[in-house]
Scaffold this motif. Structure first.
Motif, PDB file in Angstrom:
ATOM      1  N   LYS A  72      -7.662  48.753 -18.785  1.00  0.00           N
ATOM      2  CA  LYS A  72      -7.314  49.656 -17.539  1.00  0.00           C
ATOM      3  C   LYS A  72      -6.518  50.792 -18.077  1.00  0.00           C
ATOM      4  O   LYS A  72      -6.762  51.872 -18.197  1.00  0.00           O
ATOM      5  CB  LYS A  72      -7.340  49.219 -16.296  1.00  0.00           C
ATOM      6  N   THR A  73      -5.318  50.535 -18.162  1.00  0.00           N
ATOM      7  CA  THR A  73      -4.051  51.460 -18.819  1.00  0.00           C
ATOM      8  C   THR A  73      -4.750  52.040 -19.955  1.00  0.00           C
ATOM      9  O   THR A  73      -4.461  53.279 -20.095  1.00  0.00           O
ATOM     10  CB  THR A  73      -2.988  50.618 -18.926  1.00  0.00           C
ATOM     11  N   THR A  74      -5.019  51.324 -20.983  1.00  0.00           N
ATOM     12  CA  THR A  74      -5.602  51.907 -22.085  1.00  0.00           C
ATOM     13  C   THR A  74      -6.676  52.949 -21.973  1.00  0.00           C
ATOM     14  O   THR A  74      -6.417  54.219 -22.647  1.00  0.00           O
ATOM     15  CB  THR A  74      -6.173  50.912 -23.228  1.00  0.00           C
ATOM     16  N   LEU A  89       2.592  56.397 -13.613  1.00  0.00           N
ATOM     17  CA  LEU A  89       2.451  55.276 -14.683  1.00  0.00           C
ATOM     18  C   LEU A  89       2.601  53.849 -13.957  1.00  0.00           C
ATOM     19  O   LEU A  89       3.173  53.949 -12.761  1.00  0.00           O
ATOM     20  CB  LEU A  89       3.581  55.525 -15.820  1.00  0.00           C
ATOM     21  N   GLN A  90       2.137  53.211 -14.669  1.00  0.00           N
ATOM     22  CA  GLN A  90       2.051  51.693 -13.982  1.00  0.00           C
ATOM     23  C   GLN A  90       3.564  51.260 -13.649  1.00  0.00           C
ATOM     24  O   GLN A  90       4.074  50.558 -12.504  1.00  0.00           O
ATOM     25  CB  GLN A  90       1.602  50.671 -15.150  1.00  0.00           C
ATOM     26  N   ASP A  91       4.417  51.714 -14.628  1.00  0.00           N
ATOM     27  CA  ASP A  91       5.885  51.449 -14.194  1.00  0.00           C
ATOM     28  C   ASP A  91       6.579  52.526 -13.859  1.00  0.00           C
ATOM     29  O   ASP A  91       6.452  53.657 -14.777  1.00  0.00           O
ATOM     30  CB  ASP A  91       6.641  50.970 -15.522  1.00  0.00           C
ATOM     31  N   LEU A 147      -3.704  57.295 -11.025  1.00  0.00           N
ATOM     32  CA  LEU A 147      -2.612  56.634 -10.358  1.00  0.00           C
ATOM     33  C   LEU A 147      -2.953  54.892 -11.106  1.00  0.00           C
ATOM     34  O   LEU A 147      -3.908  54.494 -10.707  1.00  0.00           O
ATOM     35  CB  LEU A 147      -2.709  56.364  -8.865  1.00  0.00           C
ATOM     36  N   ASP A 148      -1.930  54.529 -11.884  1.00  0.00           N
ATOM     37  CA  ASP A 148      -2.099  53.134 -12.437  1.00  0.00           C
ATOM     38  C   ASP A 148      -1.282  52.277 -11.603  1.00  0.00           C
ATOM     39  O   ASP A 148      -0.176  52.090 -11.548  1.00  0.00           O
ATOM     40  CB  ASP A 148      -1.476  53.558 -13.743  1.00  0.00           C
ATOM     41  N   GLU A 149      -2.154  51.410 -10.832  1.00  0.00           N
ATOM     42  CA  GLU A 149      -1.463  50.454  -9.886  1.00  0.00           C
ATOM     43  C   GLU A 149      -0.540  51.107  -9.106  1.00  0.00           C
ATOM     44  O   GLU A 149       0.726  50.510  -8.904  1.00  0.00           O
ATOM     45  CB  GLU A 149      -0.977  49.228 -10.842  1.00  0.00           C
TER      46      GLU A 149
HETATM   47 MG    MG Z   1      -2.343  48.355 -16.830  1.00  0.00          MG
END
Ligand code: MG
Ligand code: ATP
Lengths: 256, 317
Positions: B51-53, B91-93, B167-169
């Protein structure tokens, strides 16, 4: 893609707004450090060493120490601080979600390290002037020299930081690289009086030697043109080479 | 959703044959994906699904091994800066500047987009209000709770008034109240015309928030559609859950005439059927345990997700 100056400036602004938080605390030790050095040497060591390189010891030390403080200013910025932004804070990942590209990040960070080097070196220089150790106006040429020092050590540190994968390596960088440079780069004693010709050639490799020699020329007001040309060529050439390495590294770290 | 209009309008994201390899590892394995303008699209998939990729390739910081991505009708490989100027990414983080306040963080971020001072002032006020950060406007980020930090991270990605929001998570690790608040903000953004692409591990979130979802495993898009449609197409509408051993299960289900989709995780058995009442009667009539606890509920997106991606789970018809 090439550098967009306005985006690089936005990167610079990020660091500046962090620094504007703490500059009073950062700048204060900055003013004390040279005062301590110069008084200790002036009233202490200088009392035993009458003369070095044809001048009072404290005057011999001044130009080298100005460069050292510019070197330190740039080095802290592009080592620990860049590494933290790269890995823990992920500031660059955030920047790359905006129109900022890796080249802008590199340019902005180098510009910022140069700014820090100028602030560090510049405040040291002011103290040296106040101590009456920098004959004006010709020693003002030390200001561009300390900016070049900043550029050189920003480039060296950056090329190192983007190719390093644990923060522990930075203590090597400081103790095994910067400390010997500090001790063996014409700052504390005239290399050409102490080294055999072979070793003098070897010493020409040391990055700090060249800014120190230029600063010495600025302070003394007499310079040899071939030597100045060689020193400038070395600084600009090595910086260019290392920036190219840093550029490859930062692209590899930020994009995949 | 206005499907007819969506299909006429140029899609905001158009991905064809996307493939990405890191060394030997294939992270994205031939994805085709279209996100029409003005919808909320949810990308679902287990950890490491890609997903993130995929998101990183969409905003141009990971480069596809092969395939083509167009955003706003522009090729990302050629128009990274101008595309990124029109989208926002959370970002996720979180990546916040901890010693600075939310307001200062927003100002720094707005400069990345080269916004002018007057515009920055206005936008900072708008976003602090929109994400209800005003009570903590001047508190250093490091002193904020996780919920406030996440809200600020989302605010940062909205600073340039993006047409596409990635929106990543966005709600991982947040408490239910904060999640509810964020959902309403995402809906508000979509209602104002923005397109939203998000990833999540929360199926209830996807079901409530997304007009369309895509399920990725091992870098492949294995199912796609509106949550309700996807549920209806994949599994029967009713689900019952009970605890029993495989031997007991064989006995309970013996002689059953209807079609049942089974999914087991340890002792837990989930059965998907068209009419749960008949199945429950059947099980109760064969059970020796009068107290047998059976839960009957509608089938959810989570069931579909588990049925399609549950590699460690035992499946059967
Ligand atoms: Mg991810
Ligand atoms: N830069 C990289 N180098 C090598 N492998 C990578 C890199 N980035 C991602 N991967 C690998 O690609 C795969 C997909 O990772 P990705 O981060 O896209 O998954 P994800 O769906 O976002 O997972 P999660 O739900 O855990 O966030 C993983 O196996 C991951 O280890």
């Amino acid at each position: 893609m090439s550098v967009s100056p306005r985006h690089a400036l936005a990167v610079w602004c990020r660091n500046a707004s962090m620094y504007s938080r703490t500059w009073k605390w950062n700048l204060l030790p900055n003013f004390f450090e040279p005062v301590f050095y110069l008084t200790a040497v002036g009233i202490g060591v200088g009392a035993y060493i009458q003369e070095m390189g044809g001048m009072p010891y404290v005057a011999f030390l001044a130009p080298g120490l100005v460069c050292v403080s510019a070197m330190n200013g740039a080095s802290f910025e592009v080592t620990y601080n860049v590494y933290v932004r790269l890995t823990f804070e992920k500031s660059y990942d955030a920047m790359l979600t905006t129109p900022i590209e890796p080249d802008d990040v590199l340019a902005g960070e180098i510009l910022w390290a140069l700014t820090r080097a100028s602030i560090y070196g510049g405040s040291f220089f002011l103290i040296v002037v106040a101590f009456g150790l920098a004959p004006l106006p010709h020693s003002l040429l030390a200001i561009p020299v300390l900016m070049l020092t900043g550029l050189l050590f920003a480039s060296i540190g950056m090329a190192f930081s983007v190719n390093v994968y644990t923060i522990d390596y930075f203590s090597f960088y400081f103790t095994l690289f910067l400390t010997p440079l500090f001790l063996f780069s014409d700052v504390f004693f005239p290399l050409d009086e102490r080294l055999t010709p072979i070793w003098q050639w070897v010493a020409e490799c040391l990055p700090l030697l060249h800014p120190v020699r230029l600063a010495r020329a600025a302070f003394s007001g007499n310079a040899s043109l071939p030597l100045v040309t060689w020193d400038l060529t070395y600084i600009v050439g090595l910086s260019t080479l290392l920036l190219a390495i840093a550029r490859r590294g930062i692209r590899r770290r930020l994009t995949s | 959703m206005h499907l007819a209009n969506d299909q006429l309008a140029e899609p905001v994201i158009a991905i064809r044959g996307l493939y990405k390899r890191f060394g030997d590892r294939v992270a994205v394995d031939g994805i085709d994906l279209t996100v029409p303008k003005g919808i909320c699209y949810g990308l679902l998939g287990p950890n490491g699904a890609g997903k993130t990729t995929t998101l990183r390739m969409i905003y141009g910081v990971t480069f596809p091994t092969s395939g083509r991505i167009e955003v706003f009708g522009l090729d990302i490989a050629q128009h990274r800066r101008s595309i990124r100027n029109r989208l926002g990414v959370t970002l996720q983080d979180n990546s916040l500047i901890e010693p600075l306040t939310p307001e200062e963080n927003l100002r720094v971020f707005a400069r990345y987009h080269l916004m002018d001072e007057a515009d920055i002032n206005q936008r900072v006020d708008e976003l602090i209000e929109f994400l209800e950060l005003s009570s903590h406007r001047d508190v250093p980020v490091r002193d904020l709770s996780g919920g406030f930090q996440r809200r600020l991270a989302i605010a940062l990605s909205l600073v340039n008034r993006p047409e596409l929001i990635v929106l990543d998570e966005p709600t991982t690790g947040l408490d239910p109240a904060v999640r509810l608040a964020l959902w309403s903000r995402v809906r508000a953004l979509r209602n104002e015309g923005a397109t939203v692409l998000l990833t999540t591990h929360y199926m209830d979130e996807a079901e409530r928030l997304c007009d369309r979802v895509g399920i990725i495993t091992d870098g492949k898009l294995i199912a796609e559609g509106a949550p309700r449609t996807l549920i209806a197409e994949t599994l029967a509408q009713d689900t019952i859950e009970l605890d029993c051993s495989p031997q007991e299960e064989a006995r309970l289900l013996d002689g059953l005439s209807m079609r049942v989709h089974r999914l087991r995780a340890g002792e837990r058995l989930m059965l998907h059927v068209d009419h749960s009442v008949a199945l429950i009667d059947h099980i109760r009539s064969r059970s020796t345990d009068d107290e047998l606890h059976i839960i009957a509920r509608p089938t959810t997106l989570e069931d579909v997700f588990l049925a399609l991606t549950g590699t460690s789970l035992e499946l059967g018809e």
